[in-house]
Design a protein around this motif. Structure first.
Motif, PDB file in Angstrom:
ATOM      1  N   VAL A  20       3.255  -4.433  -1.969  1.00  0.00           N
ATOM      2  CA  VAL A  20       4.228  -5.153  -2.813  1.00  0.00           C
ATOM      3  C   VAL A  20       5.284  -5.905  -2.004  1.00  0.00           C
ATOM      4  CG1 VAL A  20       3.855  -3.620  -4.786  1.00  0.00           C
ATOM      5  CG2 VAL A  20       5.764  -3.162  -3.225  1.00  0.00           C
ATOM      6  N   SER A  21       5.283  -5.748  -0.667  1.00  0.00           N
ATOM      7  CA  SER A  21       6.193  -6.569   0.140  1.00  0.00           C
ATOM      8  C   SER A  21       5.429  -7.815   0.609  1.00  0.00           C
ATOM      9  CB  SER A  21       6.705  -5.771   1.350  1.00  0.00           C
ATOM     10  OG  SER A  21       5.637  -5.548   2.255  1.00  0.00           O
ATOM     11  N   PRO A  22       6.151  -8.871   0.970  1.00  0.00           N
ATOM     12  CA  PRO A  22       5.452 -10.110   1.366  1.00  0.00           C
ATOM     13  C   PRO A  22       5.005 -10.062   2.827  1.00  0.00           C
ATOM     14  CG  PRO A  22       7.813 -10.478   1.298  1.00  0.00           C
ATOM     15  CD  PRO A  22       7.621  -9.050   0.905  1.00  0.00           C
ATOM     16  N   ILE A  23       4.082  -9.145   3.179  1.00  0.00           N
ATOM     17  CA  ILE A  23       3.674  -9.052   4.599  1.00  0.00           C
ATOM     18  C   ILE A  23       2.990 -10.340   5.049  1.00  0.00           C
ATOM     19  CG2 ILE A  23       3.469  -6.525   4.866  1.00  0.00           C
ATOM     20  CD1 ILE A  23       0.452  -6.867   4.493  1.00  0.00           C
ATOM     21  N   GLU A  24       2.443 -11.071   4.078  1.00  0.00           N
ATOM     22  CA  GLU A  24       1.772 -12.331   4.434  1.00  0.00           C
ATOM     23  C   GLU A  24       2.767 -13.349   5.002  1.00  0.00           C
ATOM     24  OE1 GLU A  24       2.060 -10.878   1.526  1.00  0.00           O
ATOM     25  OE2 GLU A  24       2.670 -12.268  -0.062  1.00  0.00           O
ATOM     26  N   ASP A  25       4.084 -13.172   4.717  1.00  0.00           N
ATOM     27  CA  ASP A  25       5.083 -14.108   5.260  1.00  0.00           C
ATOM     28  C   ASP A  25       5.606 -13.654   6.620  1.00  0.00           C
ATOM     29  OD1 ASP A  25       4.844 -15.587   2.963  1.00  0.00           O
ATOM     30  OD2 ASP A  25       6.569 -14.649   1.969  1.00  0.00           O
ATOM     31  N   LEU A  26       5.137 -12.507   7.106  1.00  0.00           N
ATOM     32  CA  LEU A  26       5.685 -11.978   8.359  1.00  0.00           C
ATOM     33  C   LEU A  26       4.785 -12.283   9.553  1.00  0.00           C
ATOM     34  CD1 LEU A  26       7.022  -8.481   7.164  1.00  0.00           C
ATOM     35  CD2 LEU A  26       8.109 -10.717   7.046  1.00  0.00           C
ATOM     36  N   GLY A  27       3.696 -13.015   9.308  1.00  0.00           N
ATOM     37  CA  GLY A  27       2.838 -13.439  10.418  1.00  0.00           C
ATOM     38  C   GLY A  27       1.690 -12.491  10.743  1.00  0.00           C
ATOM     39  N   PHE A  28       1.534 -11.414   9.988  1.00  0.00           N
ATOM     40  CA  PHE A  28       0.417 -10.499  10.263  1.00  0.00           C
ATOM     41  C   PHE A  28      -0.877 -11.081   9.702  1.00  0.00           C
ATOM     42  CE2 PHE A  28       4.148  -7.589   9.891  1.00  0.00           C
ATOM     43  CZ  PHE A  28       4.170  -7.193  11.213  1.00  0.00           C
ATOM     44  N   GLU A  29      -1.961 -10.849  10.427  1.00  0.00           N
ATOM     45  CA  GLU A  29      -3.256 -11.384   9.966  1.00  0.00           C
ATOM     46  C   GLU A  29      -4.262 -10.305   9.629  1.00  0.00           C
ATOM     47  OE1 GLU A  29      -4.413 -14.213  12.930  1.00  0.00           O
ATOM     48  OE2 GLU A  29      -2.821 -15.600  12.295  1.00  0.00           O
ATOM     49  N   MET A  41      -3.814  -9.248  -2.883  1.00  0.00           N
ATOM     50  CA  MET A  41      -2.360  -9.338  -3.115  1.00  0.00           C
ATOM     51  C   MET A  41      -1.641 -10.020  -1.945  1.00  0.00           C
ATOM     52  SD  MET A  41      -1.147  -7.609  -5.955  1.00  0.00           S
ATOM     53  CE  MET A  41       0.463  -6.989  -5.505  1.00  0.00           C
ATOM     54  N   CYS A  42      -2.204  -9.918  -0.732  1.00  0.00           N
ATOM     55  CA  CYS A  42      -1.477 -10.433   0.436  1.00  0.00           C
ATOM     56  C   CYS A  42      -2.238 -11.539   1.158  1.00  0.00           C
ATOM     57  CB  CYS A  42      -1.182  -9.305   1.431  1.00  0.00           C
ATOM     58  SG  CYS A  42      -0.389  -7.871   0.679  1.00  0.00           S
ATOM     59  N   GLY A  43      -3.522 -11.690   0.845  1.00  0.00           N
ATOM     60  CA  GLY A  43      -4.300 -12.750   1.482  1.00  0.00           C
ATOM     61  C   GLY A  43      -4.508 -12.542   2.972  1.00  0.00           C
ATOM     62  N   VAL A  44      -4.510 -11.295   3.438  1.00  0.00           N
ATOM     63  CA  VAL A  44      -4.803 -11.028   4.863  1.00  0.00           C
ATOM     64  C   VAL A  44      -6.000 -10.081   4.938  1.00  0.00           C
ATOM     65  CG1 VAL A  44      -2.403 -11.355   5.579  1.00  0.00           C
ATOM     66  CG2 VAL A  44      -3.186  -9.059   4.994  1.00  0.00           C
ATOM     67  N   ASP A  45      -6.586  -9.986   6.145  1.00  0.00           N
ATOM     68  CA  ASP A  45      -7.732  -9.091   6.315  1.00  0.00           C
ATOM     69  C   ASP A  45      -7.270  -7.645   6.425  1.00  0.00           C
ATOM     70  OD1 ASP A  45     -10.248 -10.469   6.295  1.00  0.00           O
ATOM     71  OD2 ASP A  45      -9.503 -11.584   8.030  1.00  0.00           O
ATOM     72  N   VAL A  46      -8.211  -6.755   6.168  1.00  0.00           N
ATOM     73  CA  VAL A  46      -7.867  -5.345   6.205  1.00  0.00           C
ATOM     74  C   VAL A  46      -8.944  -4.552   6.951  1.00  0.00           C
ATOM     75  CG1 VAL A  46      -8.933  -4.703   3.969  1.00  0.00           C
ATOM     76  CG2 VAL A  46      -6.907  -3.533   4.711  1.00  0.00           C
ATOM     77  N   VAL A  47      -8.479  -3.566   7.723  1.00  0.00           N
ATOM     78  CA  VAL A  47      -9.394  -2.616   8.368  1.00  0.00           C
ATOM     79  C   VAL A  47      -9.053  -1.247   7.802  1.00  0.00           C
ATOM     80  CG1 VAL A  47     -10.134  -1.569  10.543  1.00  0.00           C
ATOM     81  CG2 VAL A  47      -9.405  -3.952  10.505  1.00  0.00           C
ATOM     82  N   PHE A  48     -10.071  -0.563   7.292  1.00  0.00           N
ATOM     83  CA  PHE A  48      -9.833   0.728   6.662  1.00  0.00           C
ATOM     84  C   PHE A  48     -10.435   1.838   7.524  1.00  0.00           C
ATOM     85  CE2 PHE A  48     -11.590   4.100   3.908  1.00  0.00           C
ATOM     86  CZ  PHE A  48     -10.394   4.597   3.417  1.00  0.00           C
ATOM     87  N   ASP A  49      -9.624   2.834   7.855  1.00  0.00           N
ATOM     88  CA  ASP A  49     -10.129   4.014   8.573  1.00  0.00           C
ATOM     89  C   ASP A  49      -9.041   5.089   8.516  1.00  0.00           C
ATOM     90  OD1 ASP A  49     -11.852   5.582  10.164  1.00  0.00           O
ATOM     91  OD2 ASP A  49     -12.565   3.775  11.175  1.00  0.00           O
ATOM     92  N   ASP A  50      -9.314   6.257   9.106  1.00  0.00           N
ATOM     93  CA  ASP A  50      -8.235   7.246   9.134  1.00  0.00           C
ATOM     94  C   ASP A  50      -7.210   6.813  10.190  1.00  0.00           C
ATOM     95  OD1 ASP A  50      -8.529   9.426  11.603  1.00  0.00           O
ATOM     96  OD2 ASP A  50     -10.336   8.297  11.131  1.00  0.00           O
ATOM     97  N   TRP A  51      -5.961   7.251  10.048  1.00  0.00           N
ATOM     98  CA  TRP A  51      -4.893   6.680  10.889  1.00  0.00           C
ATOM     99  C   TRP A  51      -5.057   6.985  12.375  1.00  0.00           C
ATOM    100  CZ3 TRP A  51      -1.981  10.464  13.196  1.00  0.00           C
ATOM    101  CH2 TRP A  51      -1.732  11.654  12.503  1.00  0.00           C
ATOM    102  N   LYS A  52      -5.672   8.108  12.702  1.00  0.00           N
ATOM    103  CA  LYS A  52      -5.850   8.386  14.145  1.00  0.00           C
ATOM    104  C   LYS A  52      -6.803   7.362  14.753  1.00  0.00           C
ATOM    105  CE  LYS A  52      -4.835  13.269  14.105  1.00  0.00           C
ATOM    106  NZ  LYS A  52      -5.356  14.584  13.935  1.00  0.00           N
TER     107      LYS A  52
END
Ligand code: F3S
Length: 390
Positions: free
Chosen positions: A349-358, A374-385
């Motif tokens: 819900v924050s505008p991360i797309e305006d912060l330069g992250f891809e 919602m943000c128009g950027v790519d995503v990688v899904f995995d466990d945090w470690k």
């Protein structure tokens, strides 16, 4: 629809314009869904907070509505996440114009006496309805937690209907408020033991397969409350599910199974693969969808002690739990490793797309499901470690 004398007076405007408007929204909703009466609620949780999602139209509506003296909530009511960290927005690089508008939205809700807790996990910080109580919550991950784990009763409200319910202290009695809609009708047998983020993968998979209905799960072992948090958030994001049961832990009012599915590790592996849109290395990793519990922050801090992160790293939580993490020294450990404790908002819900992250790395199936659209950027899904070590 039957209204008590007091409810009729609210409807007729005897207590002010905001109450009248709210009662009219609730009666219209009740008529659409065939409610026979209203029920009193003990709690509300209101979405429609981020300027990114409600825009100028929502902001102007809330400002005008909140200026009516009768626009004051009657029950404990808390807010969903906003679009910025209300304290660190400059440090995080959020645009000033966005922040100014976000503050006006928060001020409007605060005028109405809605607690500006700005979290999707109100049940971790004191808005905890009791078993059997009627409530009006609108954040889907919180709705399913309240119905399934706390045993309260709520429909998946929209922001305006949750606010109307909070102002009137009532909601129309239909859907999950009624026993007949709380019958378990899909048996889900989970064939192998799972843990941690895999509960989110399971929720995403089952939500997609069953779409709606009331699943009852058979697990190996006993999931933790944080695992239930991930499971429910994902079930409610890939499907329209708002209630589930767990055999041996939460008991259904009745079971009438119309369908039975079994889930093995191969189907979960397919869902993991589906949730990433790229194999590139993330330039931002975000955990805390739904917002982190204090125990999740503790585990992160324990892992990150004396580590140095190689990309931006956000730990999203409520302001209240960040204060507890500060006190425990967890925030310092996370920030010394290069991470940031982010309160009041999240990666969706924050505008991360305006912060330069891809490319954003997430361990939440719900966030992975929503971030691309919602943000128009790519995503990688995995466990945090694994994400940290990429
Ligand atoms: Fe909460 Fe944001 Fe996820 S509101 S459930 S952290 S999408």
């Amino acid at each position: 629809m039957y209204l008590t004398a007091h409810e009729e007076e609210m409807y007729d405007g005897e207590y002010g314009e905001a109450i009248e408007k709210s009662m009219k929204i609730l009666v219209a909703l009740g008529d659409i869904y065939g409610a026979e009466k209203m029920v009193e609620i003990s709690s509300a949780q209101i979405s429609g907070v981020s300027y990114k999602t409600i825009g100028d139209a929502g902001l102007e509506y809330l400002e005008e509505f909140s200026r009516d003296p009768s626009a004051r909530v009657k029950v404990q009511s808390s807010l969903n996440p906003a679009g910025i960290d209300l304290e660190k927005w400059q440090e995080l690089g959020f645009p000033r114009e966005f922040a100014d508008r976000q503050y006006r939205i928060i001020d409007a809700y605060t005028r109405m006496d809605v607690m500006n807790t700005c979290t999707c996990t109100p049940y971790l910080i004191g808005n905890i309805p009791t078993r059997g109580s009627h409530i009006a919550w609108s954040e889907s991950s919180a709705v399913i937690y309240a119905n399934s784990i706390l045993g309260a009763r709520t429909n998946r409200e929209g922001g305006p209907s949750a606010l109307a319910a909070a102002i009137c202290g009532r909601t129309p009695a239909y859907g999950y408020h009624l026993d007949e809609n709380r019958t378990a009708n899909i048996l889900v047998k989970v064939e192998e033991p799972i843990e941690g983020y895999e509960y989110g993968v399971l929720g995403y998979h089952v939500g997609k397969v069953v779409e709606d209905g009331v699943p009852s799960f058979q697990f190996h072992g006993r999931p933790s409350s944080d695992e239930f948090k991930s499971l429910g958030a994902a079930l409610a994001s890939s499907g329209a599910i708002a209630l589930y049961y767990v055999e041996g832990l939460t008991s259904a009012i009745a079971c009438e199974f119309e369908d039975k599915i079994s889930v093995d590790s191969a189907s979960l592996k397919d869902s993991v693969d589906e949730l990433s849109t790229t194999n590139d290395k993330p330039d931002l990793i975000c955990v805390g969808c739904p917002h982190c519990s204090l125990n999740e922050i503790r585990l992160l801090a324990r892992y990150l002690r004396r580590q140095s992160l190689s990309c931006d790293f956000w730990v999203c939580t409520s302001h209240a739990l960040k204060a507890a993490a500060d006190r425990m020294g967890y925030s310092d450990i996370i920030e010394e490793s290069g991470g940031v404790m982010v309160s009041d908002t999240c990666m969706v819900v924050s505008p991360i797309e305006d912060l330069g992250f891809e490319v954003v790395g997430v361990d939440s199936a719900k966030a992975a499901n929503y971030i691309p659209s919602m943000c128009g950027v790519d995503v990688v899904f995995d466990d945090w470690k694994t994400l940290i070590e990429l």
